[in-house]
Design a protein around this motif. Structure first.
Motif, PDB file in Angstrom:
ATOM      1  N   ARG A 133       0.817  -1.223   0.000  1.00 40.74           N
ATOM      2  CA  ARG A 133       0.000   0.000   0.000  1.00 40.74           C
ATOM      3  C   ARG A 133       0.847   1.269   0.000  1.00 40.74           C
ATOM      4  NH1 ARG A 133      -0.887   1.615   5.570  1.00 40.74           N
ATOM      5  NH2 ARG A 133       0.045   0.068   6.958  1.00 40.74           N
ATOM      6  N   THR A 146      -2.556  -4.929  -6.020  1.00 40.82           N
ATOM      7  CA  THR A 146      -1.897  -5.353  -4.785  1.00 40.82           C
ATOM      8  C   THR A 146      -0.873  -6.437  -5.121  1.00 40.82           C
ATOM      9  OG1 THR A 146      -3.400  -7.207  -4.358  1.00 40.82           O
ATOM     10  CG2 THR A 146      -4.065  -5.037  -3.518  1.00 40.82           C
ATOM     11  N   ASP A 170      -4.359  -7.935   8.601  1.00 38.75           N
ATOM     12  CA  ASP A 170      -5.350  -7.424   7.651  1.00 38.75           C
ATOM     13  C   ASP A 170      -4.688  -7.374   6.278  1.00 38.75           C
ATOM     14  OD1 ASP A 170      -7.187  -6.153   6.120  1.00 38.75           O
ATOM     15  OD2 ASP A 170      -7.282  -4.316   7.306  1.00 38.75           O
ATOM     16  N   TYR A 171      -4.992  -8.353   5.464  1.00 34.98           N
ATOM     17  CA  TYR A 171      -4.339  -8.447   4.148  1.00 34.98           C
ATOM     18  C   TYR A 171      -5.054  -7.613   3.077  1.00 34.98           C
ATOM     19  CZ  TYR A 171      -1.445 -12.151   6.054  1.00 34.98           C
ATOM     20  OH  TYR A 171      -0.541 -12.855   6.806  1.00 34.98           O
ATOM     21  N   GLU A 221      -5.892  -4.268   3.535  1.00 34.36           N
ATOM     22  CA  GLU A 221      -5.798  -2.835   3.839  1.00 34.36           C
ATOM     23  C   GLU A 221      -5.255  -2.045   2.643  1.00 34.36           C
ATOM     24  OE1 GLU A 221      -3.852   0.105   7.264  1.00 34.36           O
ATOM     25  OE2 GLU A 221      -3.292  -2.017   7.191  1.00 34.36           O
ATOM     26  N   ASN A 245      -5.075   2.394   1.083  1.00 32.96           N
ATOM     27  CA  ASN A 245      -5.357   3.802   1.330  1.00 32.96           C
ATOM     28  C   ASN A 245      -6.414   4.287   0.336  1.00 32.96           C
ATOM     29  OD1 ASN A 245      -2.911   4.294   3.169  1.00 32.96           O
ATOM     30  ND2 ASN A 245      -1.928   3.558   1.298  1.00 32.96           N
ATOM     31  N   ARG A 272     -14.800  -4.148   0.940  1.00 29.08           N
ATOM     32  CA  ARG A 272     -13.785  -3.186   1.378  1.00 29.08           C
ATOM     33  C   ARG A 272     -13.602  -2.047   0.375  1.00 29.08           C
ATOM     34  NH1 ARG A 272     -10.383  -5.326   5.525  1.00 29.08           N
ATOM     35  NH2 ARG A 272      -9.123  -3.429   5.383  1.00 29.08           N
TER      36      ARG A 272
END
Length: 326
Positions: A21, A38, A52-53, A55, A57, A85
């Motif tokens: 991130r 990602t 927490d895979y 996450e 911004n 998410r």
């Protein structure tokens, strides 16, 4: 965000240990249009892992989650979590050649099981409204005929997958490391171009060996999108003109100094939440690639960012070191 709204002209490849991130936030400052991915995250990590895979911004949008796995139910569970998410796309990895991946029955070895890939795509599409896409190679081992690739595309696209990113090299599953698999099998761009000709209804992006926006423009005469990996990481300032040169956006090109200015508050927030400076600056060492003094910048960051108490002053001092090193 619907498929139609996602600009796939230029994307940055999912790269393990690299496109986290912090890198994605950094990249987004330079290009508003690039589609960011990602690192590959396994379904097992998301479902059973402690951290927490998922996450990311908020400013990273548009951002896609790349999943590694081959169990349709597990992939559907993870795709649903990703959509909840706020991810803009879910991508299934059918290209990674590492031993660990083969043992888990996902990555490039899945090219030999197109029906299973189709089942995985269908399971994910059943539970999300965001695009479900596939990233593959052109073949694996001795299964590297054009017919092998078209059968894979035929079966998987029949499940509703409309977007494919194709790394224009085959993967050797035996005898080559992942690093060698990025370099030794020869690139065959024409094969990917031919796929686009034969499947005009699909969105086809090409990946592999692209090191300049000029090369990207050539590819875009034949395919819908270009995915760049190592060059976008090692020489990140290449991203600063993506919007203008490839996406037709009329906007000023951000300067390196403006990139730094926007990164400093982000770094401050990371430090204040208990993070370490080098978590972020390790992604920034290539910012001045090709500029006089860039070696001093890289060295200063590498030697000082991991020290106890290192803060944004290290970045400012690295710039000063670069000025002196010219």
């Amino acid at each position: 965000m619907s498929t139609q709204n996602l600009d796939r002209t230029f994307s940055i490849a999912p790269m393990l240990d690299w496109t986290d991130r912090h890198y994605r936030y950094f990249a987004r400052i330079m290009s508003k249009q690039a589609l960011l991915y990602t690192e590959m995250v396994t379904t097992g990590a998301i479902i059973h892992g402690k951290g927490d895979y998922l996450e990311f911004n908020e400013p990273e949008h548009p951002v896609a989650l790349q999943l590694g796995g081959s169990n349709p139910q597990d992939l559907a569970t993870c795709a649903k979590l990703a959509a909840e998410r706020g991810y803009d796309e879910v991508n299934l990895n059918v290209g990674c050649p590492s031993d660990r991946v083969q043992n888990g029955r996902f990555g490039a070895c899945l090219m030999a099981e197109p029906e299973l890939v189709a089942e995985c795509v269908d399971a994910m599409k059943q539970v999300v409204d965001i695009p479900v896409t596939v990233k593959s190679r052109i073949g694996i081992d001795d299964q590297d005929s054009y017919e092998f690739l078209t059968r894979f595309i035929d079966v998987v696209s029949a499940s509703g997958c409309e977007e494919f990113t194709i790394h224009a090299r085959k993967a050797w599953l035996q005898g080559l490391s992942p690093k060698q698999n990025r370099e030794i099998p020869p690139l065959d761009y024409d094969r990917v171009y031919q796929i686009k000709k034969d499947y005009p209804q699909l969105n086809i992006s090409i990946n592999g060996g692209v090191t300049s926006l000029e090369q990207a423009k050539v590819h875009l005469e034949h395919v819908d999108g270009v995915m760049v990996g190592r060059e976008a990481y090692n020489n990140p300032y290449i991203l600063a003109e993506v919007d203008q040169q490839l996406c037709g956006i009329d906007a000023p090109v951000v300067t390196r100094q403006q990139v730094i200015d926007q990164m400093l508050p982000y770094i401050e927030r990371h430090l204040s939440s208990g993070g370490k400076l080098h978590h972020i600056t390790r992604h920034m060492t290539g910012l001045y690639q090709g500029i006089p003094g860039s070696r001093s910048w890289r060295r200063y960051l590498s030697e000082n960012a991991h020290k106890a108490g290192a803060d944004t002053q290290v970045v400012l001092d690295a710039i000063a070191a670069m000025e002196q090193g010219k």
